[in-house]
Design an enzyme around this catalytic site. Structure first.
Site, PDB file in Angstrom:
ATOM      1  N   HIS A 155      -0.467  15.407   2.592  1.00 26.70           N
ATOM      2  CA  HIS A 155       0.117  16.750   2.697  1.00 26.70           C
ATOM      3  C   HIS A 155      -0.427  17.355   3.979  1.00 26.70           C
ATOM      4  O   HIS A 155      -1.619  17.643   4.090  1.00 26.70           O
ATOM      5  CB  HIS A 155      -0.245  17.602   1.486  1.00 26.70           C
ATOM      6  CG  HIS A 155       0.463  18.928   1.462  1.00 26.70           C
ATOM      7  ND1 HIS A 155       1.662  19.115   0.801  1.00 26.70           N
ATOM      8  CD2 HIS A 155       0.153  20.120   2.039  1.00 26.70           C
ATOM      9  CE1 HIS A 155       2.052  20.367   0.948  1.00 26.70           C
ATOM     10  NE2 HIS A 155       1.156  21.003   1.711  1.00 26.70           N
ATOM     11  N   CYS A 156       0.455  17.548   4.961  1.00 21.67           N
ATOM     12  CA  CYS A 156       0.033  17.999   6.282  1.00 21.67           C
ATOM     13  C   CYS A 156      -0.183  19.514   6.280  1.00 21.67           C
ATOM     14  O   CYS A 156       0.760  20.268   6.045  1.00 21.67           O
ATOM     15  CB  CYS A 156       1.077  17.611   7.333  1.00 21.67           C
ATOM     16  SG  CYS A 156       0.621  18.096   9.013  1.00 21.67           S
ATOM     17  N   PRO A 157      -1.409  19.990   6.570  1.00 21.05           N
ATOM     18  CA  PRO A 157      -1.649  21.446   6.597  1.00 21.05           C
ATOM     19  C   PRO A 157      -1.008  22.128   7.801  1.00 21.05           C
ATOM     20  O   PRO A 157      -0.802  23.342   7.775  1.00 21.05           O
ATOM     21  CB  PRO A 157      -3.183  21.536   6.655  1.00 21.05           C
ATOM     22  CG  PRO A 157      -3.621  20.256   7.284  1.00 21.05           C
ATOM     23  CD  PRO A 157      -2.633  19.219   6.833  1.00 21.05           C
TER      24      PRO A 157
END
Length: 216
Positions: free
Chosen positions: A77-79
């Site tokens: 999950h890319c911040p």
């Protein structure tokens, strides 16, 4: 002229990076819905049931606690974009990283020119040289970060190609001829890239990281 050309290239690559980030934020990474079609499920390998959302998922799919859903071939999950990176938007993530890398390279060239121009004692007195050095440090930090993340993506594609190659050897048996094995390895790599980017046609092969192009 070279200075203005580098600035123009920097602005174009930065714009493409922002567009890639925006599209990646809005993209659908490959969520597994409860009512998944049977035709899709038949091609799945190593099916298990998620203990969180109770959906059937193939091998390589993982549950994301932020999205509250299982994602096909989920990486993380890319911040930066507040979205998962999975099967359906991996090409956008690679595009985002590639344009960030190009932007960092352009920034390195422009900042190096600034350091050369600001090396005079008068400029150093006004702290312009120090500001250029700080910008150079930030550009180097972004450059090496993007290189590392892109190498990680290459590693993901390589591992997927190895999985495809192992599956081929299970179905058709191993090959002893080096030439045939090379052809099979290249085919596995090509299939891994096609799964990430979609099957490219014509000019899309050249513009494979173009953020305006819809590959899938």
């Amino acid at each position: 002229f070279l200075y203005w050309l580098l600035n123009l290239a920097f602005c174009i690559s930065l714009s493409c990076s922002v567009i890639s980030q925006y599209r990646l934020h809005l993209s659908e990474p490959g969520y597994i819905l409860p009512d998944v079609e049977a035709a899709d499920a038949e091609n799945w390998v190593g099916v298990t049931e998620c203990q969180f959302c109770n959906v059937q998922r193939p091998r390589g799919a993982h549950h994301c606690r932020y999205c509250n859903a299982c994602v096909l071939r989920r990486e993380h999950h890319c911040p930066w974009v507040n979205n998962c990176v999975g099967l359906k938007n991996q090409w956008l993530f690679i595009s985002f990283l590639a344009f960030n890398l190009i932007t960092a390279v352009g920034s390195l060239f422009v900042t190096t020119l600034h350091i050369i121009l600001y090396s005079c004692p008068k400029c150093q007195q006004h702290h312009l040289w120090n500001k250029a050095l700080f910008t150079l440090f930030l550009a180097l930090l972004i450059f090496f970060s993007m290189v590392g993340l892109l190498l990680q993506q290459v590693n993901h594609l390589s591992r997927r190609g190895k999985e495809i190659l192992d599956k081929c050897e299970e179905e058709w048996g191993p090959v002893e001829n080096d030439g045939d094995r090379l052809v099979r390895e290249v085919g596995a790599w090509a299939k891994s890239i096609n799964e990430a980017f979609g099957k490219q046609q014509g000019v899309s092969k050249v513009l494979i990281i173009n953020p305006f192009w819809t590959h899938r």
